[in-house]
Design a protein around this motif. Sequence first.
Motif, short mmCIF file in Angstrom:
data_model
loop_
_atom_site.label_atom_id
_atom_site.label_comp_id
_atom_site.label_asym_id
_atom_site.label_seq_id
_atom_site.Cartn_x
_atom_site.Cartn_y
_atom_site.Cartn_z
N LEU A 143 -7.99 3.73 -1.05
CA LEU A 143 -7.21 2.51 -1.24
C LEU A 143 -7.48 1.55 -0.09
O LEU A 143 -7.71 0.36 -0.29
CB LEU A 143 -5.72 2.87 -1.31
N MET A 186 0.83 -1.20 0.00
CA MET A 186 0.00 0.00 0.00
C MET A 186 0.86 1.25 0.00
O MET A 186 0.54 2.25 -0.64
CB MET A 186 -0.93 0.01 1.21
N CYS A 229 2.01 1.81 -3.45
CA CYS A 229 0.91 2.35 -4.26
C CYS A 229 0.72 3.84 -3.97
O CYS A 229 0.58 4.64 -4.90
CB CYS A 229 -0.39 1.62 -3.93
N THR A 230 0.72 4.18 -2.71
CA THR A 230 0.49 5.58 -2.36
C THR A 230 1.61 6.45 -2.88
O THR A 230 1.38 7.55 -3.40
CB THR A 230 0.36 5.74 -0.83
N PHE A 252 -6.75 9.50 -1.47
CA PHE A 252 -6.34 8.30 -2.20
C PHE A 252 -6.04 7.17 -1.22
O PHE A 252 -6.48 6.04 -1.41
CB PHE A 252 -5.10 8.60 -3.04
N THR A 287 0.60 -1.97 -8.36
CA THR A 287 -0.76 -2.50 -8.25
C THR A 287 -0.73 -4.03 -8.21
O THR A 287 -1.44 -4.66 -7.42
CB THR A 287 -1.62 -2.04 -9.44
N VAL A 344 -9.12 -2.01 -0.60
CA VAL A 344 -8.36 -3.20 -0.27
C VAL A 344 -9.13 -4.06 0.73
O VAL A 344 -9.19 -5.27 0.61
CB VAL A 344 -6.97 -2.80 0.27
N THR A 402 -2.08 0.76 6.58
CA THR A 402 -2.12 2.09 5.98
C THR A 402 -1.20 3.05 6.72
O THR A 402 -0.49 3.84 6.12
CB THR A 402 -3.55 2.66 5.99
#
Lengths: 109, 876
Positions: free
Chosen positions: B463, B96, B99-100, B459, B367, B467, B421
């Motif tokens: 996400l 994650m 991705c961020t 975002f 991703t 998820v 996160t």
Amino acid sequence: MPKTDSLQGSLDLLVLKILSRRPRLHGYAIMTAIQEISEEILRVEEGSLYPALHRMEEAGWIRAEWVIKESGRRARAYELTTAGRKQLSAEEVRWQAVTSAVGRVLRMA
Amino acid sequence: MSLLSRIANVFRGRAMSREIDEEFDSHIADAIEQGRDPAEVRRAFGSPLQLREASRDLRLLPWLDSLRADSVFAFRRLLKTKATSAAAILSLALAMGACTSAFRLIDALLLRPLPVAAPERLHAVAFEGIGANRQSMVYDSCSYPMFERMRAAVKDQAESIAVSYAERIDLTYGSGQEIERAYRQFVSGWMFSSFGLKPAAGRLFTADDDVTPGAHPVVVLSHDYWTRRFAADPQAIGRTLRIGDGVYQIVGVAESGFTGTETGTVTDVFVPMMMKSPRTLASFTNFWLRTLVQFKPGAAVEPVHERLRATFRTIQEERATTFTGISKQQMDRFFKEKLLLEPAAAGRSNLQREYRRFLLALGILVTLVLLIACANLANLMTAQAAARSREMALRVSIGAGRLRLVQLVLVESFWLVLLATVIGGVFAWRSAPFIVGMISSPENPARLTLPADWRVLGFALALALGVTFLFGLAPALRASSVKPVLALKGGEDPHSRRRLMHALVVLQIAFCFVVHFVAGLFIASFDSLSNQPTGFSAARILNLETVTQRPQPAVFWDQVLEHLRTLPGVETAALTTWPLMSGESSVGSVAVNGAPPSETMTDTLSVSPGWFDAMRIPLLAGREFNAGDANPAVAIVNEAFARQFFDGANPIGKSYDNGRGSVRIVGFVRDARSRDDLRLPIRPIAYLPFHAPQPMARGTFVVRTSTANPLALASILRQEVLRARSEFRVSNIRTQQEINRSKTIRERLLAMLAMFFAAVALLLAAIGLYGVLDYSVLQRRREIGIRMAIGAQAVDIARRLTAEIFLMVLAGAIAGLALGEASVRYIETLLFQVRPSSFGTIAIPLLVILTTALLAALPAVLRAVRIDPVTMLRAD
């Protein structure tokens, strides 16, 4: 003990009325007051009294506070709020309308 | 009571229950005091628990309360399986976070609108043409007269703004001789007002600052530069600075946040367009600016586009009449150029063009890694749900609704995601600036504003939710569909669960294969790109880019060169215009044997005697330049030149026409790379003598040092240049190796990141496979026991299991291969000299994944063959 389903619709009205005459009653006293005044005809189901009280408290018609009784135990005493007074008169009007309607049906039918 | 008190009550649930109980108790005590029978009173009162629940639900928000209860329960469960939870959270956090941070980069470079009024009305003019190599190419530069014509053509519907590219320049403050570097952008005077920008100090340009060429020596600083260079001192307004031979006055500071229109570069100094040299401003052939078109409110795009196209066509036709000696194909290509109007809300820069695909590839990689991590978690949750099917069945039996069970499992997933996160956020916060740091070279720093604002936060939140549902929903639905009777009896269909898990493993392997496949392509591309021959030796070469305030005659340049040659530590030294592969180039036309000028332009580079020796470019025939050679009578050419113009024959003694006169070829050298694009073949080059009749204001001293680290000499050489002749200033010192390396930054970074993500993907997939197989053996131990009891050998059991694994890997690999081959199209521009369907690019990832899969499967297989049928059948 006979089920007093007939009270279902009128429990709120009775409780509000009692509290308007005698402020700061706790649950048990409200119950006995209803029974005494109605000369034992109306019996409040003990279990359903509290959810009703809590619901009316939630609706803001009555408010509660803890008081110490002579026995030294704490009890929750209820009294009417301004909103409760309004609700009471509305309920009374509604009750009168219903009973007179029922009366008319009994006479006419 | 209000909503707030209801919410508050959720978090004082226990105290509330106590209060309700106390009220009930007091009621019963009252009744007993009245002389009623205690048992009768309790019976009449009813179930206090049920009444308490009813009252509680009235006083708080039941859904919030159940959510709270589930959260507490879920958190306790996570703590119970610390190791598993930690592994799950960390792998998810990594994915994650990646991705961020990819989103932060993509957002900052491509999506985030400029801080100007109505950025959505901003468009940029670009041109699409066919390049000499037949491929379509897009460029977006215009000449100033072109800009003026286009501006006039659409004046009613839109305001056009000219902005130059942000370029790094030398400037000095007052009489201070210290040279500083800053980014300068020429902009139309009306840009600030069109953008609705306010000055942070002083004033901004107006249209009046952009009227007469050369007559507006004023600059506006960016807020960022003002803060960095002047510590936001208001006294800076009114100060003067010198750029080249012009003196400018600082009149104001732009609004903070606005850093020019070149996303990826932070402009320091804004200069009015009219301060560009008058010759450039008047030139029809000098393409040096971008045209931004800001639509007036309500104006439609198409009519404006149409008008711009028509204007462009007229300009093209006019230009064509001035062409001489141009071939038919060139003319065709010239007229095929099309004008495009592209949205430019996020600004316009070359960095965007260069890194769009890169970021896309990066986004896809992260991703996929995220999906692999999600599959792992889904499997983990499914296995846990299996272990908990009795608990779930019990919950259903005592009246829990299906939705409540779904909620319970989803809340558990959400805890995992929440923790992931937070950790991933820290990771993203550190890693995005790291990548920006990697893609910026000292000479060409990339500066992106990377704020962690609501866009990034939003975002991350989206996400996290996505998820949660992605990996949590399937196990949650499965858990909720538990059939109490079956589950409490101890047996649901045990295979359905395993089938889901196996399908997820196949998916994981497919994604893992794609990541490896793509990573392999990137690594191979980087490898072949960095092994592209340059034709010269970069070792120990130091380039001293030097400027003079006023052009200096060649003899003075020679004096400095001679001085440098005498210094200790200097092996050889030579002089040229700019370093090889620096990105700067000049081209000239070549005509041989009286034919029209060839279509292919040739690169020209001025070099002093000794330069070929310093760069280790071997002379094939003829001679080097000597002190007597002067530009442009003689030239030395490379092999590509000979191939292009003389069919590869030895060109010594021949001559060519450069449009101004005849040039005699005196030397022939091996190919060396002059341009910075390693993907293109080495171009024809004509080297000319550095000695030219007119004085020069810039040059580069190329020094080959005798010490291994050329930078050790940098500061000494800088001073020595100044000592040799006081007008000479070294503006920049770079080693040749640094220049060469900077040309593969994007590919190096991509290869590095791809390798990293490939390793992560492999690790995650291995963990996933291990977990699933282990679970599946555990679940089938009775079956295996029976098989062994009726005579199956350990080998058979192992073979059965490995065959299963092999099938999964194979299915995954085939799916992955299909996906990979399909995706190659999108990353083609990032690849160099690799064949996506060659044996190696497919076999290597396959082998790696298969080996890893077998290793991950080993514990489970061992466990299976060690099952003792006797104990197994006795158990339960």
